[in-house]
Design an enzyme around this catalytic site. Structure first.
Site, PDB file in Angstrom:
ATOM      1  CB  CYS A 169      -1.043   0.015   1.104  1.00  9.21           C
ATOM      2  SG  CYS A 169      -0.694  -0.992   2.517  1.00  9.21           S
ATOM      3  NE  ARG A 181       2.503  -8.880   5.462  1.00  6.61           N
ATOM      4  CZ  ARG A 181       1.186  -8.723   5.365  1.00  6.61           C
ATOM      5  NH1 ARG A 181       0.386  -9.470   6.101  1.00  6.61           N
ATOM      6  NH2 ARG A 181       0.683  -7.819   4.563  1.00  6.61           N
ATOM      7  CD  GLN A 222      -0.443  -8.528   0.538  1.00  2.94           C
ATOM      8  OE1 GLN A 222       0.102  -7.484   0.199  1.00  2.94           O
ATOM      9  NE2 GLN A 222      -1.132  -8.643   1.655  1.00  2.94           N
ATOM     10  CG  ASP A 270      -2.307  -5.441  -1.985  1.00  5.85           C
ATOM     11  OD1 ASP A 270      -3.467  -5.293  -1.571  1.00  5.85           O
ATOM     12  OD2 ASP A 270      -1.304  -4.972  -1.417  1.00  5.85           O
ATOM     13  CG  HIS A 304      -3.882  -0.343  -2.135  1.00  5.34           C
ATOM     14  ND1 HIS A 304      -2.824  -1.106  -2.558  1.00  5.34           N
ATOM     15  CD2 HIS A 304      -4.105  -0.677  -0.843  1.00  5.34           C
ATOM     16  CE1 HIS A 304      -2.415  -1.864  -1.556  1.00  5.34           C
ATOM     17  NE2 HIS A 304      -3.159  -1.626  -0.500  1.00  5.34           N
ATOM     18  CE  LYS A 327     -10.501  -7.170   9.804  1.00  3.97           C
ATOM     19  NZ  LYS A 327      -9.283  -7.970   9.903  1.00  3.97           N
ATOM     20  CG  HIS A 333      -5.874  -1.618   2.288  1.00  4.45           C
ATOM     21  ND1 HIS A 333      -4.519  -1.700   2.344  1.00  4.45           N
ATOM     22  CD2 HIS A 333      -6.209  -0.491   2.949  1.00  4.45           C
ATOM     23  CE1 HIS A 333      -4.042  -0.672   3.017  1.00  4.45           C
ATOM     24  NE2 HIS A 333      -5.046   0.081   3.395  1.00  4.45           N
TER      25      HIS A 333
END
Length: 660
Positions: free
Chosen positions: A351, A380, A398, A400, A402, A483, A529
RNA sequence: GCCUGGGUAGCUCAGCCGGCAGAGCAGCGCAUUCGUAAUGCGCAGGUCGUGGGUUCGAUUCCCACCCCAGGCUCCA
């Protein structure tokens, strides 16, 4: 009054003599009900069968085999476990022992800091069977907290719970041990064993017995790492031997579907220890399946109005100071690298970098919603004990995106996102979804109450609009926004949390993101997200378990394998493969230097969707024998062109295989 | 990170109260040419997770570390 009246679950009233217990009622209804009765629900409260009923009570008998009945017998079995442990380890302190899904556990603090080993399970289990054979009655007693403190004077964990009850702390309730307020209840199942407990319990230990102790584990008292670590014993318990066996069978089935086992057997990927914990390498057969997933995801995102971006794997520490990740998640990040004039970190999230792309030039409201998508690989530092195959891994990718939008666009954007998510999950063969809506933690949040309310409402409205069943998790949101998490149910009934849609009021502020509105004023966008697979690695692991390795044809590494009956058919087999490959299928060939049966067996074990056998008849008629995965009997004499079209159509349709 | 168990051939596992390392499958070679889930024979394959210690001798016992499994905790 010679009789009192109670109301049964079907609404009927029944007259019974005053002083009757719930058990008397069960007996009056029928011998079978009495035999199956374990407890009762009286005016909505779970009570023992020995409870004396009052005129006007509404009573439901809780029977073995019901969900409530199982909870009761599991909890009672936990007490027997504690009694057995205190017999075998005199002086053992016992903490809590609730029923859980499929079973129960109990936590102990053994004298002298002793620990359970696996071998102890058999000893404890034998002791428990002794207690059950003694058929000890469970008897309830109510007492003041002062009396309770006296009873449990040598049980510090019980003392702590009682003290907490007395001070009115709420979470004592969560421990399932006690009633509220100034009194507590205890259960004795012999002179030698008493436990603090809210109940109810089965009438006597003889009602138990279909259980098995499963494993030992360490568990922190109250789940707090800073508190002592206790010794936990897990067990499973059921109302009958057949139910117990069914459960153990189910565990075996789950083990056969274990994605780590399947990944090895099918040569999809591996976790070489030389590489380090929590890191996977994808082999060719896994790699092609992954490529299909990624291609499909990209195509869908392109249709969905997403724009594609690419960002690097490391970033200057300043970026994560701006985003706040260093402040909140430093412990979960890989350690920094010092280079040139700066400190760099492997990226744990995409992000912040997407925010930099947003910020690279002024933005107009005409560009919004701006949807930036990336298959972004992140690292991570997961603690060693938490790693679990593909499901919990240290390096992963991911899917992912945004989305930057205006407040006015929020509701519509979330609704279309939810539809997008579910379409994608359906394409991979999932059909049952549930959701969790996580709301503001009043202790820890950024952003105005107004925006929290508005976005939570937008999330809720989207869930309602799609008729998705959801639970509200009060206070469970991240600090930056509410979320939705979406769970799917797999082929054997397990649920997996996959997708997430999160509102974020934090990043736009921290990165000072703006757009110019129709009013020529500067405004702050809202950021969403969202990840559908979550991580590709994890999603692939879940798919493997869902399909038990039988990936749908479009994802299967090898979609068909052609086998000649004799090696003078190998030429035609090669021709078949060429025809199918020209239609875009992945086709393997195996020469006929082993018996046909052996080659078919190998193809089946490799879970190839179509095994094509070709012999004299097929060479003559330009046909194939089709042995489809999961079918009872093979088809003979299918025209090659017809099969080629069928296979190409199936691959293009992205369908799930039969029988899943 | 903590608790419990584990790491022996590519895979699944046996062996080990200290005395020359085993099986099945997979692999390779030869023979076999077969119509829907295991053809036969042979060969090759291991620093017994890594490092240290005890011992005449360690895969086996002890210690440390790495990795794996099941929990606990954590999970942006």
């Amino acid at each position: 009054m010679s009789q009192i009246a109670v109301t049964l679950p079907d609404g009927a009233t029944r007259a019974i003599p005053p002083g009757s217990t719930a058990r008397d009622l069960a007996r009056a209804v029928g011998a079978r009900l009495e035999r199956d009765a374990l407890a009762a629900r009286v005016n909505g409260e779970l009570r023992d069968l020995s409870t004396v009923l009052a005129d006007g009570d509404t009573v439901a008998i809780v029977v073995a085999g019901s969900s409530e009945g199982r909870d009761v017998l599991r909890h009672s079995t936990a007490h027997v476990l504690a009694q057995a442990v205190t017999r075998l380890w005199p002086g053992a302190k016992y903490a809590i022992g609730p029923a859980i899904e499929n079973g129960f556990y109990y936590d102990f603090d053994l004298p002298g800091g002793a620990r359970f080993s696996d071998d102890d399970l058999a000893r404890i289990e034998a002791e428990m069977r002794g207690i059950i054979a003694e058929d000890q009655p469970f008897t309830r007693a109510e007492m003041t907290t002062e009396e309770g403190l006296a009873v449990f004077a040598d049980q510090p964990y019980k003392v702590e719970i009682i003290t907490q009850v007395r001070s009115g702390a709420r979470d004592a309730e969560d421990l399932g041990e006690v009633a509220e307020g100034t009194s507590v209840s205890v259960y004795r199942n012999s002179d030698a064993f008493v436990d603090l407990c809210r109940g109810p319990h089965v009438p006597s230990t003889g009602r138990l017995g279909h259980f098995r102790l499963m494993r030992v584990a360490g568990a922190y008292w109250r789940g707090d790492e800073k508190r002592p670590q206790l010794q936990r014993v897990y067990g499973t318990a059921w109302e009958s031997t057949s139910a117990l066996e069914a459960h153990l069978h189910q565990l075996e089935e789950a083990e056969k579907r274990d994605h780590r086992r399947l990944a090895t057997e099918l040569d999809l990927l591996s976790f070489p220890s030389e590489l380090g914990g929590g890191l996977a390498v994808w082999h060719p057969r896994g790699g092609i399946a992954r490529k299909e997933m990624e291609d499909f995801s990209r195509a869908r995102h392109l249709e969905g109005g997403y724009e594609f971006v690419v960002t690097p794997h490391i970033a200057n520490a300043r970026l994560y100071e701006t985003s706040g990740h260093l402040g909140f998640y430093k412990d979960g990040m890989y350690p920094p690298m010092e280079m040139d004039n700066g400190t760099y970190y492997p990226k744990p999230m995409n992000c912040p970098m997407h925010c930099l792309i947003y910020k690279s030039r002024p933005r107009s409201y005409r560009e919004l919603p701006l949807r930036l998508f990336e298959l972004g690989t992140v690292y991570r530092y997961e603690r060693a004990g938490t790693l679990h195959g593909l499901l919990r891994i240290r390096g992963f990718t991911q899917d992912d995106a945004h989305i930057y939008c205006t407040e006015d666009q929020l509701q519509e954007e979330i609704a279309s996102l939810l539809s997008f998510v579910m379409d994608m999950l359906r394409a991979f063969g999932f059909s049952e979804f549930t959701a969790n809506l996580s709301t503001k933690d009043p202790q820890k949040y950024v952003g105005s109450d107004e925006i929290w309310e508005k976005s939570t409402e937008a999330l809720r409205a989207a869930l309602e609009r799609f008729g998705l069943a959801y639970a509200i998790k009060e206070g469970d949101a991240a600090f930056y926004g509410p979320k939705i998490d979406i769970d799917v149910r797999d082929a054997i009934g397990r649920t997996w949390q996959l997708s997430t849609i999160q509102c974020d009021f934090n990043h736009p502020a921290r990165f000072d993101l703006e757009y110019v509105g129709a009013d020529n004023q500067h405004h702050r966008p809202i950021m969403l997200h969202r990840a559908l697979f979550g991580s590709i690695e994890r999603f692939f692991g879940v798919l493997l378990e869902h399909y038990a390795g039988n990936l749908p044809t479009w994802l299967a590494p090898e979609q068909a394998r052609v086998l000649g009956v004799r090696n003078d058919h190998d030429g035609y087999a090669g021709e078949v493969a060429t025809v199918l490959r020209a239609r875009g299928a992945r086709v393997g060939l195996e020469a006929a230097d082993e018996p046909l049966g052996a080659r078919i067996r190998r193809a089946k074990l490799d879970k190839v969707p179509y095994v094509l056998v070709v012999g004299d008849d097929d060479v003559a008629a330009r046909t194939v024998g089709v042995n489809a995965r999961g079918s009872e009997s093979p088809e003979r004499g299918v025209a090659l062109e017809a099969f080629a079209s069928r296979l190409a159509d199936e691959i293009a349709a992205h369908g799930a295989p039969e029988g899943v």
